[in-house]
Design a protein around this motif. Structure first.
Motif, PDB file in Angstrom:
ATOM      1  N   SER A 209     -10.500   4.605   7.636  1.00 51.30           N
ATOM      2  CA  SER A 209      -9.046   4.497   7.637  1.00 51.30           C
ATOM      3  C   SER A 209      -8.463   5.552   8.568  1.00 51.30           C
ATOM      4  CB  SER A 209      -8.498   4.667   6.217  1.00 51.30           C
ATOM      5  OG  SER A 209      -8.959   5.871   5.662  1.00 51.30           O
TER       6      SER A 209
ATOM      7  N   ALA B 274      -6.047   7.560  -0.911  1.00 51.60           N
ATOM      8  CA  ALA B 274      -5.501   6.418  -0.161  1.00 51.60           C
ATOM      9  C   ALA B 274      -6.494   5.935   0.884  1.00 51.60           C
ATOM     10  CB  ALA B 274      -4.183   6.811   0.492  1.00 51.60           C
ATOM     11  N   HIS B 275      -7.684   5.579   0.447  1.00 55.91           N
ATOM     12  CA  HIS B 275      -8.698   5.085   1.377  1.00 55.91           C
ATOM     13  C   HIS B 275      -8.491   3.601   1.642  1.00 55.91           C
ATOM     14  CE1 HIS B 275     -10.125   8.854   0.325  1.00 55.91           C
ATOM     15  NE2 HIS B 275     -11.226   8.566  -0.330  1.00 55.91           N
TER      16      HIS B 275
ATOM     17  N   ASP C 187      -6.814   8.022   8.005  1.00 54.86           N
ATOM     18  CA  ASP C 187      -6.992   9.394   7.508  1.00 54.86           C
ATOM     19  C   ASP C 187      -8.464   9.815   7.605  1.00 54.86           C
ATOM     20  OD1 ASP C 187      -8.259   8.129   5.414  1.00 54.86           O
ATOM     21  OD2 ASP C 187      -6.819   8.722   3.886  1.00 54.86           O
TER      22      ASP C 187
ATOM     23  N   HIS D 129     -11.129   8.706   6.284  1.00 58.60           N
ATOM     24  CA  HIS D 129     -12.016   8.509   5.140  1.00 58.60           C
ATOM     25  C   HIS D 129     -12.805   7.221   5.307  1.00 58.60           C
ATOM     26  CE1 HIS D 129      -9.096  11.250   2.892  1.00 58.60           C
ATOM     27  NE2 HIS D 129     -10.190  11.928   3.170  1.00 58.60           N
TER      28      HIS D 129
ATOM     29  N   GLY E  39      -5.440  11.883  -1.101  1.00 60.85           N
ATOM     30  CA  GLY E  39      -6.759  11.654  -0.547  1.00 60.85           C
ATOM     31  C   GLY E  39      -7.408  10.380  -1.047  1.00 60.85           C
TER      32      GLY E  39
HETATM   33 CU   LIG Z   1      -8.480   8.338   2.423  1.00 62.49          CU
END
Ligand SMILES: [Cu+2]
Length: 121
Positions: free
Chosen positions: A105, A23-24, A107, A109, A21
């Protein structure tokens, strides 16, 4: 003992998810560079991030010292470079400018930031 091991492994699993998580999309570098002084007006401000972006959800704005938005409001990711964001500029007068960005991103975030650069003649 077996239960303790299972708890331990479960905890490890949660930690792994938490790590993923992180990995922003953080700002990797920018052109003009953060805090830099450039000679003449740059045609664009380009930011490179550490993750691929959902370009439609991102925001990249450039403000002058009076707080007026000066960019051409045409921000987009460069073709073939989904971790980048670019916005074009009209000819800028000498002075300080503030770049404000909000990155989403892939994902989903959200990260935000701002920095200044200076245009000199
Ligand atoms: Cu992220």
């Amino acid at each position: 003992m077996k239960n303790k091991l299972r708890l331990f492994l479960t905890t490890l699993g949660f930690l792994a998810v938490a790590q993923a998580g992180w990995a922003h999309a953080f700002l990797d570098h920018a052109d003009p560079a953060v805090g830099s002084k450039v000679h003449g007006s740059p045609r664009v401000v380009k930011l490179w991030f550490t993750e691929k972006l959902e370009a439609a959800l991102c925001k990249l704005q450039v403000f002058n010292e009076s707080g007026q938005e000066v960019d051409k409001r045409d921000q987009a990711s460069s073709a073939g470079d989904p971790a980048s964001l670019t916005v074009s500029l009209p000819p800028l007068q000498s002075g300080k400018y503030k770049v404000v960005w909000r990155a989403v991103s892939v994902d989903t975030h959200v990260t935000k930031g701002d920095f200044q650069f200076e245009v000199s003649p």
